[in-house]
Each structure stands twice: as C-alpha cells, then as structure tokens.
Design a protein around this motif. Structure first.
Motif, PDB file in Angstrom:
ATOM      1  N   PHE A   5       0.847  -1.185   0.000  1.00 53.32           N
ATOM      2  CA  PHE A   5       0.000   0.000   0.000  1.00 53.32           C
ATOM      3  C   PHE A   5       0.886   1.239   0.000  1.00 53.32           C
ATOM      4  O   PHE A   5       1.985   1.233   0.560  1.00 53.32           O
ATOM      5  N   LEU A   6       0.388   2.292  -0.624  1.00 55.84           N
ATOM      6  CA  LEU A   6       0.946   3.633  -0.471  1.00 55.84           C
ATOM      7  C   LEU A   6      -0.053   4.442   0.340  1.00 55.84           C
ATOM      8  O   LEU A   6      -1.213   4.581  -0.053  1.00 55.84           O
ATOM      9  N   ILE A   7       0.393   4.952   1.485  1.00 53.66           N
ATOM     10  CA  ILE A   7      -0.518   5.584   2.433  1.00 53.66           C
ATOM     11  C   ILE A   7       0.032   6.939   2.849  1.00 53.66           C
ATOM     12  O   ILE A   7       1.227   7.070   3.130  1.00 53.66           O
ATOM     13  N   ASN A   8      -0.843   7.923   2.874  1.00 54.06           N
ATOM     14  CA  ASN A   8      -0.533   9.209   3.474  1.00 54.06           C
ATOM     15  C   ASN A   8      -1.237   9.245   4.823  1.00 54.06           C
ATOM     16  O   ASN A   8      -2.458   9.433   4.885  1.00 54.06           O
ATOM     17  N   PRO A   9      -0.533   9.022   5.926  1.00 57.71           N
ATOM     18  CA  PRO A   9      -1.199   8.876   7.223  1.00 57.71           C
ATOM     19  C   PRO A   9      -1.886  10.138   7.722  1.00 57.71           C
ATOM     20  O   PRO A   9      -2.795  10.046   8.541  1.00 57.71           O
ATOM     21  N   LEU A  10      -1.474  11.322   7.229  1.00 60.10           N
ATOM     22  CA  LEU A  10      -2.081  12.558   7.698  1.00 60.10           C
ATOM     23  C   LEU A  10      -3.357  12.904   6.933  1.00 60.10           C
ATOM     24  O   LEU A  10      -4.282  13.478   7.494  1.00 60.10           O
ATOM     25  N   THR A  11      -3.399  12.560   5.665  1.00 60.55           N
ATOM     26  CA  THR A  11      -4.599  12.847   4.865  1.00 60.55           C
ATOM     27  C   THR A  11      -5.503  11.631   4.715  1.00 60.55           C
ATOM     28  O   THR A  11      -6.585  11.743   4.132  1.00 60.55           O
ATOM     29  N   ARG A  12      -5.055  10.457   5.201  1.00 56.99           N
ATOM     30  CA  ARG A  12      -5.793   9.196   5.126  1.00 56.99           C
ATOM     31  C   ARG A  12      -5.979   8.694   3.689  1.00 56.99           C
ATOM     32  O   ARG A  12      -6.831   7.847   3.435  1.00 56.99           O
ATOM     33  N   GLU A  13      -5.210   9.189   2.756  1.00 55.53           N
ATOM     34  CA  GLU A  13      -5.265   8.669   1.400  1.00 55.53           C
ATOM     35  C   GLU A  13      -4.553   7.318   1.348  1.00 55.53           C
ATOM     36  O   GLU A  13      -3.542   7.112   2.018  1.00 55.53           O
ATOM     37  N   CYS A  14      -5.077   6.415   0.518  1.00 60.19           N
ATOM     38  CA  CYS A  14      -4.506   5.064   0.421  1.00 60.19           C
ATOM     39  C   CYS A  14      -4.617   4.567  -1.017  1.00 60.19           C
ATOM     40  O   CYS A  14      -5.671   4.708  -1.652  1.00 60.19           O
ATOM     41  N   ILE A  15      -3.548   4.001  -1.540  1.00 60.31           N
ATOM     42  CA  ILE A  15      -3.508   3.447  -2.886  1.00 60.31           C
ATOM     43  C   ILE A  15      -3.057   1.995  -2.786  1.00 60.31           C
ATOM     44  O   ILE A  15      -1.982   1.704  -2.262  1.00 60.31           O
ATOM     45  N   ASP A  16      -3.897   1.088  -3.270  1.00 60.69           N
ATOM     46  CA  ASP A  16      -3.547  -0.334  -3.275  1.00 60.69           C
ATOM     47  C   ASP A  16      -2.617  -0.622  -4.443  1.00 60.69           C
ATOM     48  O   ASP A  16      -2.857  -0.185  -5.565  1.00 60.69           O
ATOM     49  N   LEU A  17      -1.567  -1.391  -4.179  1.00 61.89           N
ATOM     50  CA  LEU A  17      -0.673  -1.837  -5.234  1.00 61.89           C
ATOM     51  C   LEU A  17      -0.952  -3.308  -5.541  1.00 61.89           C
ATOM     52  O   LEU A  17      -1.487  -4.034  -4.698  1.00 61.89           O
TER      53      LEU A  17
END
Length: 699
Positions: A464-476
């Motif tokens: 996963f690529l995750i931005n913990p502050l904005t809660r964005e998440c991209i599945d790889l």
C-alpha cells in the motif's frame, strides 16, 4: 575441586542467572563472562579450559575440544576432572565446518548421542560416548544447488533433529530422525519455512512447542536488529502460525546453541529475547515482544569470528527469594501508563478549563494578514488542527507550506491496536493516528517514506501507499513474496503521474528481480538481471536525477533507469576500505540531498560518523567536513537530509532510537563534539517498526 573454588571461576554457579561466556584469543585459558542484565563483565583464568573451545553447554555439562590435539570430552561445570566423559577425537575434522550440536540425554547415560550438523556443508557427524570409538560422518545430498547448505543452527525435540538449511536466504528446515542415525543411515524430510528474509534465523524448543525467530538487521545482515518475526510450528502436522508472544518465556539466542527459561528462572521480564550477534553484531540485544522495542543490552569486547566462540551458561537450579519475586513483579508491570504522568495531565487539563474565556467575536473574522503571521510560528500538528476551528479556515490555501515542517519519527507498538504514533524529535511531543480502517498495526511494516507518503507491507505480501495525515490510500498489485525483498523505494508522491514504485528481490544466487509500478497500472513490470555483487547495502535504493541508486558496502554503485529499464554498474571506490575478514560492524545510510547522493558511514559503534558525497561526473566519493545548514535523520529504511529550522540544534544527526527508557526523546549525534547523546548506548531503544516521515509541501 570444591564448589567454593568454582564460584571464583564460573560466576553462573554462585548466582542463578544466565551468563554469556566468550573465549579470548590470548591467553587461551582466559574466559570473559557477560551479564546481559546489569552490564557486568568478569574475566576469569580457568586452567582446565586452556586451549579448549567450548562447543556447547548442556544441562550443566560443557562440551569441549582441544584445539591442539582435537581431544573431545564433556566436563561438568564444577570443573572436577573426575567428572569427565570422553568422546572420540575429532582429529581430521575441520572445527569450522562443524555447526551446532545437540545431545540426546545426559552424557552419563549409555543412550546419549552427540550429533553435529555442518556449517555451510551438508554433513552429519555423530557418536555415542563410551560406546563408539570414532565419529560417524555422513555426507548428504539435500540440494543439487551448490549454495544451499546447512547453516549450523540446530535443535532437538522428541527424537528428531531440526536443522536450518538454505543459501543466501534460509528457507527450509531438515527434519532428521535420530533413530535412523543409529542404523548408519539418515532419514529426513524437508519442512519449508513460512518466511524468507535476509537475516538470522533461530530455532528454539520451549515446552511442547518449537519457535522460529527470524531477525532482520538494519543493513542486510549487519548492524542493529531491525525487526523480529516469530512463528510457532505445530509439530503434529508441521503447520506454521505467526505469533506475537513466546509464551511468557525468555529466549537466549546466538552462540553455540539456543536456550529458553521461564521468567522466574531467568530473573527477567517475560516475552523477552536476548540475542548475541556473533558474526555481524557487536553486542547482546534485548528484544521485548510486549512493546516491540529493541535495545542494546551489552557491548561485546571481542566481536566477530567463529574462533571467538560464544556460549550461554544457564542456571543449574531454580531458587528465588521473595526479594527476587518482588523485583520480577515490578519488571512485569513496568510497561504501561505512568500514573504520575496521567495525574499531571489531568491537573493540567483542569487548569486549562479554568482559564477558558468566552469570546464573542467569531474566529472567522480574523484578518488574513494575522493568520499568515500566526502560521509562520506554528508547527505541523497545530497547523493541521486549524482547519477544524471554523469553515472559513478550510478554504485557506497553502496551509502546511507556511508551517515549520521537519521530519517526524513514526512507529508502532505491539499492543494489538490500530494506532500509529508520531513523535516530534525537536519538541519531544507525541501524537497518535487511528488507522482502524487499515487493520492492526502489528500486521503492518513500514518500508519507505517520501513526500509524506509511506510504502507499507501488510502481512508480508500486500503493498500500500498511504498518506497517514490525509488518510489517502492506494492499493498496489499483490506480489509473490517467496523471494526475499532486498530493497523498496518510490520516486515521488503517487499523486504525480510520473511516480515509480521500485521493489528489488533476490530469487537466486547472483540474480536480482527489479519490479516497478506506476499509477494506473494493474500489475508489476518485472526485469531480471545477473548481479554478482549480492552484498549488504546501506538502506533502500534512493531516487535522484530520474534514476534509482543502489549501493553495496564493498561492491559497485548500481543505477537503475526506470524509463530505459536498464541496470548499470559503475566502478567506484568504497568510502571506507573494509577488509573481507573484518570483525567490526559496518553501519551505512544512503540518502538524497538537493539532488546529491549522500552516504553516512560508521565502521563500528565506537567510531565517529563520516559523511561522503558522490561526484556523479567522476563517480567518486569525497568526504565532507560537515553538513552546512542541514540536519540528518538516519534510519535503515529511509534517511533524510533537510535544512535545519532550530538554531538551538546546530548540525545534529538524529537517530531512529529513543534516548531514554520512557521514550520521551530521540537519540542524536553531534558532528562538532563527535559524541552521541546519550553516551550510554545501552539506554538506546529502537522500535522494530519505525521510520522517518515528512509532510509534503505540495499545494
């Protein structure tokens, strides 16, 4: 020899606690005893052990071999030569080819059998004391590939011998039926391991269970232990299960064999692992499974080669006074919330409540000019909280850009929660981020960070690529995890169309598989390369100038171009010349700074940190005297070099370790004083899952 005389020689007989015994090179009869609890080191001259190598300690018996005559025998720990059990001579056998040893029963029993497995050789050497006149040696053909051999790690349980086997990655266990050895044959089965990592693996038998402890190090097998993964094998059907506890026991790993004690026998906190890094490490490390913290328990005086043999000496009887029980009670309950701190926080909240003043004028009326002045003095977390004050402030652009942004230390604990913790290294403040939507933090491992994004690995195979502050998440896309991952990185924020995610895997000896992924793609693009320089590297690949740089300690500088899909290897002189037979640890970190490639090296924990910069035109490293107006944040997964913001902290290097027992400050290193703070390395505590992260300044 009386017991009182032995107390002066063997400290473990007089005091019921484990000691680590290490042989000095000279004189040959001198032994060093190290206490992993209180850092005590005792030197003893033991005439009975002159020119003797200790190959293991089994229920109070030392298995010794004379280096000159190859005479082999058991000697009781009271060192009474009358209690000596002779074995056939090992003359003709290379001691360095012999790995670990297991003993079926007491050396005084006629059914006792002593069995060695090879070290880097598929051989079995065994005999029965007082029965066999010579050792029996069997050469096995377990694998046709030349680089798959016994590692030397071996345990015994219920009539079966379990020996680790593999090559660059240990990936299987050979289960040998002990009874078949008595028939002059060797019947075995192959048990595949559940995980393939580059590091050290230890088998431990505790009660009715067998555990596999897999420890990966910060620099591909060298340096500070970075993570600890534990599996339990059900011996009835040979199925694996990953566990977060070792049953409340205490493990002692490394050296000639592994040992296990209850916390009361060990006099230590439960669910702890003490591991002595004999080959690549410099000390005894303590891994606490309850809070996932790794710390250096004791610094070894003679690290390195196999000849400097290490042997754990366990207590021979169980005895505990009420004082010891009270100490154990305090140790067991040491982890948790400090009540005094909680009371202090409660009182502070009451004071804040009393000081609140009603304001009639709404916050939305605050002039923009005042807001800009305010933002310049706020730090990251305060800046993020401003958007929740009123709706009008949600429309403010470039809110983060105006704040003082510096890297933060992110880590998780093993409390089966979903919290990720952020620690401010400058002001010592900690915050928590609830990641319930992603699952338990114990299933997540941080791999790389850049531009506020994290590349994380869940359950060993989901990316996963995750931005913990904005809660964005991209599945790889899911990737086969049978091969070991040796490096992970990405070029920029995944919100950019030109972002490239890179995963480097090793699937055979001298072969690399480089996999890349770009936003919008449904699968990985794989390229395989012949790569003869499979040696340790300082951290993950680093992206700069449109290419990924990958640098081994003693090898060449490898550059991967994701557009051309080519891997080039350049001949560059290593920053530090390291002898192939060196016994010191090499610590190295690779990072990018303003387009330049920077590496930080330290030959051993006692040496100073040295900084080198790569001249990309000449492909040569040059040493720097300092960093200018930069801070460095070191971590074995991601290291950062950033302009410093605080004049009161000129030119420090921050380490990814806590400097105190209560995890209230980060350890640092000063290039001016050439000293680490704190100076006592045993006070350093590093979470097993940690990384430096910075918030993106993008609009």
């Amino acid at each position: 020899m009386g017991i009182s005389e032995c107390d002066d020689l063997f400290p473990s007989i007089g005091s019921q606690q484990p000691w680590l015994m290490q042989s000095h090179r000279r004189p040959k009869y001198e032994r060093e005893f190290m206490n992993p609890y209180n850092h005590c080191i005792l030197n003893r001259k033991i005439p009975q052990l002159k020119w003797k190598l200790c190959l293991g300690c089994f229920e109070g018996w030392l298995l010794l071999v004379d280096e000159l005559t190859k005479e082999t025998f058991f000697l009781h720990r009271n060192l009474d030569l009358k209690l000596k059990v002779c074995l056939p001579s090992l003359r003709g056998e290379s001691l360095e080819d012999l790995g670990g040893c297991v003993v079926s029963s007491s050396p005084l029993s006629r059914s006792c059998m002593v069995t060695f497995v090879g070290r880097t050789k598929d051989i079995i050497v065994y005999c029965r004391p007082n029965i066999n006149a010579r050792w029996t040696k069997l050469s096995l053909s377990i694998d046709s590939e030349a680089h798959h051999r016994f590692t030397g790690q071996v345990v015994r349980y219920n009539g079966k011998i379990y020996a680790l086997h593999g090559g660059a990655v240990t990936n299987r266990i050979v289960v040998i039926h002990e009874d078949s050895l008595l028939m002059g044959d060797c019947t075995y089965i192959i048990l595949l391991m559940p995980i393939a990592i580059y590091g050290t693996h230890h088998l431990v038998v505790s009660s009715h269970h067998m555990f596999l402890v897999s420890v990966s190090n910060s620099n591909e097998g060298q340096g500070f232990p970075a993570s600890c993964i534990i599996h339990r094998v059900e011996l009835s059907d040979y199925t694996w299960k990953r566990v977060e506890s070792i049953g409340g026991c205490v493990f002692f790993l490394g050296g000639t064999q592994s040992s296990v004690l209850s916390p009361y026998q060990a006099g230590a906190q439960r669910d702890c692992i003490y591991i002595a890094n004999q080959y690549y490490g410099e000390g005894i490390y303590k891994i606490c499974m309850q809070d996932q913290i790794i710390s250096l328990s004791l610094l070894l005086k003679w690290p390195g080669r196999w000849r400097s043999q290490l042997c754990w000496l366990m207590p021979t009887r169980v005895y505990h006074s009420w004082t010891r029980k009270r100490e154990m009670y305090s140790l067991t309950h040491a982890i948790g919330t400090d009540k005094s701190d909680a009371t202090h926080v409660h009182e502070e909240e009451k004071k804040k409540e009393k000081c609140r003043v009603d304001i009639a004028r709404p916050w939305a009326d605050m002039p923009t000019e005042l807001m800009e002045l305010l933002l310049r003095r706020l730090y990251l977390m305060d800046c993020l909280c401003l958007t929740s004050v009123c709706k009008a402030w949600n429309s403010l652009s470039n809110l983060i850009q105006s704040s003082k942004v510096h890297p933060w230390f992110m880590y998780t604990t093993n409390d089966k929660s979903c919290l990720w913790r952020l620690f401010d290294p400058v002001y010592g403040k900690e915050y928590s981020i609830d990641m319930t939507w992603l699952g338990f933090s114990q299933d997540i491992s941080f791999q790389y960070s850049k531009d506020g994004w994290l590349l994380v690995l869940k359950e060993g195979k989901y990316f996963f690529l995750i931005n913990p502050l904005t809660r964005e998440c991209i599945d790889l896309p899911e990737k086969d995890h049978y091969y070991r991952f040796v490096g992970m990185s990405f070029s920029s924020s995944p919100t950019n169309s030109d972002c490239v995610v890179l995963v480097v895997s090793s699937y055979e000896r001298h072969f690399l598989e480089i996999s890349t992924w770009k936003p919008g793609e449904d699968e990985w693009s794989n390229m395989k390369f012949y790569y003869r320089f499979c040696c340790p590297v300082p951290g993950n690949p680093v992206f700069t100038g449109g290419k990924f740089y990958y640098y081994p300690f003693r090898g060449k500088l490898s550059v991967y171009d994701p557009n051309k899909r080519t891997l080039q290897t350049f001949k560059t002189k290593a920053p530090l010349e390291i002898d192939e037979n060196a016994t010191k640890i090499m610590q190295g970190y690779l990072m990018e700074s303003m387009g330049d490639l920077i590496t930080v090296f330290r030959e051993s924990p006692e040496d100073r940190l040295r900084i080198f910069q790569l001249d990309q035109q000449k492909m040569a490293w040059s040493e720097l005297d300092g960093l200018g107006d930069f801070n460095i944040f070191l971590n074995h997964r991601t290291s950062l070099a950033k302009p410093f913001l605080e004049k009161r902290c000129p030119n420090p290097i921050y380490l990814s370790q806590f400097a105190d027992e209560h995890c209230k400050s980060i350890a640092s290193y000063s290039l001016e004083t050439i000293k680490c703070q704190p100076a006592d390395r045993s006070a350093l505590k590093e979470p097993t899952n940690c990384i430096w992260i910075e918030h993106s300044r993008r609009a």
